[in-house]
Enzyme design. Structure first.
Site, PDB file in Angstrom:
ATOM      1  CB  ALA A  88      -0.905  -0.099   1.131  1.00  0.00           C
ATOM      2  N   GLY A  90      -1.191  -4.769   0.461  1.00  0.00           N
ATOM      3  CA  GLY A  90      -2.023  -4.535  -0.386  1.00  0.00           C
ATOM      4  C   GLY A  90      -1.824  -5.237  -1.780  1.00  0.00           C
ATOM      5  CD  GLU A 149      -5.168  -6.547   1.542  1.00  0.00           C
ATOM      6  OE1 GLU A 149      -4.701  -5.616   1.633  1.00  0.00           O
ATOM      7  OE2 GLU A 149      -6.256  -6.970   2.532  1.00  0.00           O
ATOM      8  CD  GLU A 173      -1.455  -5.915   5.284  1.00  0.00           C
ATOM      9  OE1 GLU A 173      -0.891  -6.897   5.882  1.00  0.00           O
ATOM     10  OE2 GLU A 173      -1.791  -5.870   4.415  1.00  0.00           O
TER      11      GLU A 173
END
Ligand code: NAI
Length: 715
Positions: free
Chosen positions: A63, A107, A110, A130
């Protein structure tokens, strides 16, 4: 917009290449660009399958943490904008193959999990780290991961945050194939096979076979919570992530995702998350030195010498050879040299025993350390790091020798923990080449290095040493040359208050427990016993002349030294140690403390852990404010980094200065002022602390102001 993801065609296979250098972070615009290209590929009848791949050195690494920071500060609401896009990928009628190289973390993973298939290069790394930032995967990672790898592996990966390589990912079912050759070619071939096999292609959100039930997973969740409490003491996110994984098992995908969203929003609102994000950026900010531009010339460091084969010299040599820099290790004494080398060998043997290093690699590293008593070859090395006893007289004898034998551009560094770098530099003909490199023990493990800037240290030498810390995979923090530099100088008041507290009625075990429970890696007395009580005592002797007459000083330390209770090495210090080096509270020391207090007329009372924390931590913060004001640290966040990487300060509290901001600078100041009136001049509030409190500012705002001024100055 679409140039953030480039579309090309390879004989019926569409390739979407993510194009957001350097690490293809999922910044605003990237998901949208991928989605737009996916739509184009879907609408193109000539396309039978889609490959998503990262341009440059990696897949989508993760991310955008700046964005995360904004979300955590409440500046922008965070709509779940990725979710729709992940759904679109999963619902695509054409197979979507995620081709992973470099890293796919957070991310990035994901997104990859929404594809129908995943392939990866052997050295690709995947993970959900995370928790390191105080959050949980927020784009349905907690819902898709257990569907691919099963609940036990998902719990392990999400709680530990550890990245895994392709072979493990394949075994777990996270990926479908390891591509040995060129990734794109392999991925396109895989895509053709998938298209030829025909649909429907597996949607991860519908793959429920590996989930099991709440009952069948009860033990896994319980063990995961246990692991979280142990390995990430006091932290919220590792427990929260298990709640989200539980939801994946208990609820249909949609509701599980909703639950994940609720949990991440809760995480984002917590101090822990903000502190961990601060710690992340603080560690990266240390490299910015206002008067030393990025393009400052650095000297190549191909070969090093270390003087002194003791605790530090041995550890520093290991750090160097571990990073491929061969070392000439010199000591004055054959027995000390043999001892030093034996310790290094034992450390490597332990790593081999634990499976962390191959026998061959251990031998290679040993062979890169050349033990010697003389200066042979010193004229060929690029840096010499001195780590002899902490004595100015001795260092003043050694540096002129180094000056004589070293080649002209050689960096001359001292690992001194307290001595004046300028005084050492003045004994050479090249003070510009002299600098402090203050490693922490054990030097092959601890990440912090205080890079101590002498008044003559040249910019090249500073830049070179900062670069060296990176090569060693350590964190170099540039600090000024003053007694104790940054870290130890703040340790002194911390240690002093801890000792006062026991004189006033607490026990060492009580103080340590309060600090440990609050989050410190170890209690201060346990640390002192480990380092050796004589070490701190010796420093105190050397600087006794700085103590003001009439001002209270701790009294017990001296008595411990006199009784030869020097800590672990003598089997007793603030604690007693059994044969397994386990600390046991010792009634004898408690009696000694009581007697000392009585003789000095110090009244004894009950002390609670609140007071212990405030006196230990606030005294440290007050000193930190002075350090900042004196310019010995460039930023409050540098002080935080020193404490987070070198002193076992809990990352989820962000470091001492960030912690002060979290409590409220005014609140800290008020308490310091109160202690000042109660306990006397050692508690005099630092002027900077007083000013920030009066102006309602924070240490972080001070850092931000400085950054603004610097960038304005640079334009
Ligand atoms: P140590 O006592 O373990 O080792 C010092 C070594 O220097 C001994 O092997 C000794 O034989 C050798 N030596 C003495 N005179 C010498 C000479 N003229 N030429 C070559 N070698 C000579 O000491 P330690 O703990 O490794 O400390 C070294 C330096 O590192 C000191 O300046 C200390 O303040 C600093 N330091 C120590 C830390 C610690 O936790 N021990 C942490 C950070 C810095």
């Amino acid at each position: 917009m679409t140039d953030l993801a480039l579309l090309s065609q390879h004989d019926g296979v569409a390739v979407i290449m993510v194009n957001n250098p350097p690490v293809n972070a999922l910044s605003p615009g990237v998901p949208e660009a991928i989605r737009a290209q996916l739509e184009a590929a879907e609408n193109d009848p000539a396309v039978s399958a889609v490959v998503v791949i990262g341009g440059g050195r990696t897949f989508i690494a993760g991310a955008d943490i700046k964005e995360l920071e904004e979300a955590a500060s409440g500046a922008t609401p965070r709509p779940p904008k990725l979710h729709a896009m992940l759904r679109a990928i999963e619902d695509s009628a054409k197979p979507v193959i995620m081709a992973i190289h470099g890293t796919a973390l957070g991310g990035g993973l994901e997104l990859a999990m929404a594809g129908h298939y995943r392939v990866a290069t052997p050295d690709a790394q995947m993970g959900q780290p995370e928790v390191n930032l105080g959050i949980i995967p927020g784009a349905e990672g907690t819902q898709r991961l257990p569907r691919l790898v099963g609940v036990p592996a998902a719990v392990d990966l999400c709680v530990s945050g550890r990245p895994i390589k392709a072979s493990e990912a394949l075994e777990l079912g996270l990926i479908d194939r390891v591509i040995e050759g060129e990734l794109l070619t392999g991925a396109v071939a895989f895509a053709r096979e998938a298209a030829a096999k025909g649909g429907p292609h597996p949607k991860t959100r519908e793959r429920n076979q590996k989930l099991g039930t709440l009952e069948s997973n009860a033990a896994v969740f319980a063990a995961g919570r246990e692991q979280a409490r142990k390995t990430r003491r006091n932290q919220n996110a590792p427990l929260a992530v298990i709640d989200a994984l539980e939801a994946a098992v208990a609820l249909p995908f949609e509701q599980g995702s909703q639950k994940e969203r609720d949990i991440i929003i809760e995480c984002l609102s917590r101090d822990q998350c903000r502190a961990l994000i601060h710690a992340f950026f603080a560690e990266r900010a240390v490299a910015k030195i206002p008067d030393i531009p990025k393009d400052t010339r650095t000297l190549p460091l191909r070969k090093a010498a270390v003087v002194g084969a003791g605790t530090m010299g041995g550890g520093i040599s290991m750090a160097l050879v571990n990073s491929g820099i061969p070392v000439l290790l010199k000591d004055a004494d054959q027995a000390a040299l043999d001892r030093g080398l034996a310790t290094v060998r034992k450390n490597y043997e332990n790593s081999v025993k634990r499976g962390r290093l191959s026998q061959e690699a251990a031998e290679q590293r040993m062979a890169m350390i050349h033990p010697q008593l003389g200066f042979d070859g010193f004229d060929t090395v690029d840096i010499i790091i001195e780590a002899v006893f902490e004595s100015m007289a001795l260092k003043k004898q050694i540096f002129p020798e180094l000056d004589r034998v070293a080649k002209p551009e050689c960096v001359l560094a001292s690992n001194t923990s307290t001595l004046d770098i300028d005084e050492i530099a003045a004994t050479t003909s090249r003070p510009q080449s002299v600098i402090g490199l203050h490693f922490f023990s054990p030097a092959n493990v601890m990440r912090l290095v205080e890079v101590v800037r002498g008044k003559a240290s040249s910019k090249e030498v500073i830049a070179t040493c900062m670069a060296l810390t990176k090569t060693l995979r350590k964190v170099g923090v540039l600090v000024g040359n003053a007694f104790g530099f940054v870290g130890n100088r703040m340790m002194f008041p911390y240690m002093r208050e801890a000792q006062f507290l026991v004189e006033e009625g607490a026990t060492p075990a009580q103080v340590d427990k309060a600090l440990y429970d609050w989050g410190m890696a170890m209690g201060i007395f346990a640390v002192d016993d480990m380092a050796g009580i004589d070490v701190g005592w010796r420093v105190r002797q050397e600087f006794k002349h700085l103590e003001k007459p009439g001002v209270r000083q701790p009294l017990v330390l001296e008595k411990l030294v006199a009784a030869n209770r020097l800590g672990q090495k003598t089997g007793a210090g603030w604690y007693r140690y059994d044969e397994n080096r386990k600390a046991v509270p010792d009634p004898e020391i408690e009696a000694l403390i009581e007697r000392t207090a009585r003789e000095a007329g110090i009244p004894r009372r009950q002390i609670d852990s609140g007071e212990i924390i405030e006196r230990c931590i606030y005294s440290m913060i007050n000193e930190g404010a002075r350090i900042l004001e004196e310019g010995l640290a460039m930023r409050a966040s540098d002080i935080d980094t020193v404490y987070l990487t070198g002193y076992g300060f809990p990352a989820y509290r962000g470091g001492p200065m960030w912690y002060a901001d979290t409590i409220g600078v005014k609140k800290v100041y008020d308490r310091v002022a109160e202690f000042h009136s109660r306990f006397g001049e050692l508690w005099e509030p630092a002027p900077l602390l007083a000013r920030l409190a009066a102006e309602g500012k924070t240490f972080a705002s001070l850092d931000a102001e400085k950054t603004r001024e610097e960038s304005a100055g640079a334009h």
